[in-house]
Design an enzyme around this catalytic site. Sequence first.
Site, mmCIF file in Angstrom:
data_model
loop_
_atom_site.group_PDB
_atom_site.id
_atom_site.type_symbol
_atom_site.label_atom_id
_atom_site.label_comp_id
_atom_site.label_asym_id
_atom_site.label_seq_id
_atom_site.Cartn_x
_atom_site.Cartn_y
_atom_site.Cartn_z
ATOM 1 N N SER A 62 2.059 1.018 -4.612
ATOM 2 C CA SER A 62 1.274 1.093 -5.843
ATOM 3 C C SER A 62 0.428 2.363 -5.943
ATOM 4 O O SER A 62 0.609 3.162 -6.870
ATOM 5 C CB SER A 62 0.425 -0.165 -6.005
ATOM 6 O OG SER A 62 -0.014 -0.641 -4.772
ATOM 7 N N VAL A 86 -10.011 1.015 -4.042
ATOM 8 C CA VAL A 86 -9.303 -0.262 -3.889
ATOM 9 C C VAL A 86 -8.265 -0.198 -2.767
ATOM 10 O O VAL A 86 -7.921 0.879 -2.290
ATOM 11 C CB VAL A 86 -8.629 -0.715 -5.213
ATOM 12 C CG1 VAL A 86 -9.664 -0.899 -6.297
ATOM 13 C CG2 VAL A 86 -7.580 0.292 -5.669
ATOM 14 N N GLU A 87 -7.765 -1.347 -2.374
ATOM 15 C CA GLU A 87 -6.758 -1.496 -1.303
ATOM 16 C C GLU A 87 -7.197 -0.808 -0.016
ATOM 17 O O GLU A 87 -6.408 -0.152 0.659
ATOM 18 C CB GLU A 87 -5.387 -0.977 -1.760
ATOM 19 C CG GLU A 87 -4.791 -1.854 -2.850
ATOM 20 C CD GLU A 87 -3.296 -1.653 -3.068
ATOM 21 O OE1 GLU A 87 -2.677 -0.919 -2.279
ATOM 22 O OE2 GLU A 87 -2.779 -2.243 -4.012
ATOM 23 N N GLY A 88 -8.482 -0.922 0.321
ATOM 24 C CA GLY A 88 -9.030 -0.286 1.524
ATOM 25 C C GLY A 88 -9.662 1.037 1.141
ATOM 26 O O GLY A 88 -8.954 2.029 0.947
ATOM 27 N N ARG A 144 0.823 -1.201 0.000
ATOM 28 C CA ARG A 144 0.000 0.000 0.000
ATOM 29 C C ARG A 144 0.867 1.265 0.000
ATOM 30 O O ARG A 144 0.401 2.351 -0.295
ATOM 31 C CB ARG A 144 -0.898 -0.042 1.241
ATOM 32 C CG ARG A 144 -2.151 0.716 1.092
ATOM 33 C CD ARG A 144 -3.219 0.365 2.099
ATOM 34 N NE ARG A 144 -2.701 0.012 3.397
ATOM 35 C CZ ARG A 144 -3.430 -0.565 4.354
ATOM 36 N NH1 ARG A 144 -4.676 -0.849 4.150
ATOM 37 N NH2 ARG A 144 -2.906 -0.863 5.528
#
Length: 835
Positions: free
Chosen positions: A389, A508-510, A386
Amino acid sequence: MTAWIVFAILVVALLMALAMRKAPLWMWAAVAALAVFVPQSGLLYGRFAPHLPGFWGLLAWLPAIMLALLSVPAIRRAVLIEPAFHAIKGMLPKVSETEQQALDAGTVGFDAELFSGTPDWHKLRAIPPIVLTAEEQAFLDGPTDELCRLIDDWQVRFEGKEVPEKIWSFVRKHGFLGMLISKEHGGLGFSPQAQSLILGKIASRSPDVVTIVMVPNSLGPGELIEKYGTDEQKHHYLPRLARGDEVPCFSLTGPTSGSDAATMRDIGYVAKGQHDGREVVGVRLSWDKRYITLGPDATLVGLAFRLFDPDGLLGKGEDIGITLALIPASHPGVNIGRRHLPSGAAFPNGPNWGKDVFIPMDWIIGGEKMVGQGWRMLMECLAAGRSISLPSSATAGAKAMLRFTTAYGRIRKQFGLPVARMEGIEEPLARLVETTYVNEAARAVTAAMVSRGEKPSVISALMKYQTTERMRRAVNDAMDIHGGRAICDGPTNYLQSAYQMVPVGITVEGANILTRTLITFAQGALRSHPWLYKEVQAVQNPDSRAGLEAFDRAFRGHIAFSVSNMAGAFFHNITGGLLGDVPENAFGTGEYYRQLWRQSRNFALVADLTVALLGGGLKTRQKITGRLADALSELYLTSCVLKRYEDDGKPSGDRHIVALAAQNGLYRFQQAIGGAIDNFPLPPARLLMRFLVFPFGRPYKPASDRLGGQVVRLVLEPGEVRDRLTRHIYVSRDVDDPTGILEVTLAKVIQAEEAEKKLEKAIRAGTIRRYHGIDWIADAAAKGVVTESEAMLLKEVEALTARVIAVDHFDPAEVRPNHMKPGHNAKAAERSAAE
Ligand SMILES: Cc1cc2nc3c(=O)[nH]c(=O)nc-3n(C[C@H](O)[C@H](O)[C@H](O)COP(=O)(O)OP(=O)(O)OC[C@H]3O[C@@H](n4cnc5c(N)ncnc54)[C@H](O)[C@@H]3O)c2cc1C
């Protein structure tokens, strides 16, 4: 009277010093005893106490006696620690198993310094600046640039609605899909810093292309195999993934498990079944996933599911926990192929599902020994991933917005002025400059942390939501400054893809709201607070003797920390931060370090009181925790700004930008912490915090309009400040490229500025008329307003400007969806007949 006042001041100073130095209990006891005997202490109790009879005399001794008794370990444990141990057991936030794994997953780094209230600036400075190996630099300047040049964003996102094969083969050929895979396994083995810069450069060209590169270089599932795979899995899959022989995806999210992914209904039972013609122990799986990036094209599906072992075949109990597997997409029972259409994106994304699909045990990532470890594995990868990216693409996106918008704003004129010169536009432009500088500062520091092996869970969470939120604002500002030019889509529109894809990065990703309000502070405080996690671990220790001992240490440390925060914060607030810690050689930035140190004290105080007083309710008090996440973020991001300035050698051109970012960062910190205090649910704590943190009101103001104007003027010309702000993105200088033409035209506009002024003056005076059908430049040359060579330059600028401001238009048939085009059905019929 004077002696009393002097004495009172001395006592308060002594008490504050004891508190700030976290003095041991016996020292407090000694000072309390001393106070009883000192004759001048009349104001308090010393003067009268020896003469007071019985009860009152004893009362004067009480503090000293109590403190002395509490410094005896056995007494302290009996009367204070044990009752506190049991009381706190009920008060501390409940930590679920999956939360526990998330907490254990990451590492604590500079975030702990900010939570401590006394950040050690040397630790910040010890984080390396941007360093790439010669090979990484050559890759960034060579194949990455070449890839960017090949990308035609319009063709990808509109005409083809998919990433074209020539891009796929280029990224495969050059190893883009295996940047994080070690050289030993056929990858490039690049550092996280290099990966971040490479992804950023691609993102500045196409959000779709960066997505197809990003997924294989994160969870998807190369990283999981590299870190946890069996040797066999590594040898088989990593070289194939690095070469792009496999298209991977990672499936975690399902229709009922989005943010709360750990409650997935996807299930596997340990069972015996047939595989390759023999009976083996394996897993019978049923799952239903959605939103899976690269899913529709995937040849290898990474899958998360909850594993049960009802027959005890593995001997690890029935509910084994979240487990990860690698399943070839061609395996019988795997359903894959249809697509979602996320926000105008062309990268493949879709659902996948399966029912009663049998897989052998050696398809579990890491094999049988890693069953049940899936959540920890995911959280560990996420804590680092995290940081790379999304911050890299959000930073590059902001840089691109700044680069394009400063050029366009200088080229586009209204009311006889470049729009960028108007004060109303100056405001969003200053914001763009600030975002670009801050995002890059924090991106580089955070990537450097990961490059040296850290997995900063709290910092990666705040980086994710802060950089993507700032990117969202940057895109909106860029759109507003471009006006209709950015709204009408087409091959020359260079903002639409960013505008459409912003929500993807946010979700995305949380998803950002969850990441801000729950993960960064509510869970982060447990990790980064100097004592809280130790108390939680002590309370949860099954060995109650050892737990009590550990709790005694942690609890005493916590009380000393709390008292020190109160005294320290108050002291630094009444002295305006004058004595805040400043590292050596902080010429020009000393005051910002000092204020950050002071605010770190305030943050430590408020954060500590919040966790102590809200305890288990912390997770539901999200308006408080969200603001505290913002406050922590501002401290971190502003610290990174100071570090970037130093790492870049303090270029004089950046001085105003750093001042703007630091002043606004401190102001936003104040708003965030002030909001948390003003809305704190317990009135006495609210009053206490307000008194300690803002004894003389709120000290900071946002950066002035004047400073904003100075900063904007720096970036409206081509030059080193603009280049430094937008470093590492792809910059085209090709006049036939939608963004390249901006660069070419900007240079010409600046060159023609003097001639332009003469022409405008003549137009205002009515000597020259500027209407369609009139060649006003030739007219100006003929009337001697401009010279022949100036006229030629003006003509060139005019032609280029007309292209820059032009908006695409289409034949209606061209923009009709493919399935509605005449002949489409006939073609489909032909295809199925041939099949
Ligand atoms: C384009 C795209 C690509 C994706 N790629 C992948 C992929 O490759 N693999 C994969 O597994 N998944 C992928 N995802 C899924 C993604 O991770 C989820 O969309 C994300 O986790 C959020 O889940 P949700 O969309 O169901 O939102 P929900 O969980 O329904 O959340 C809705 C809102 O509620 C908020 N919220 C939820 N819980 C809380 C809470 N406790 N406190 C405060 N706020 C809360 C969220 O922040 C959000 O704003 C992708 C999604 C998209 C859109």
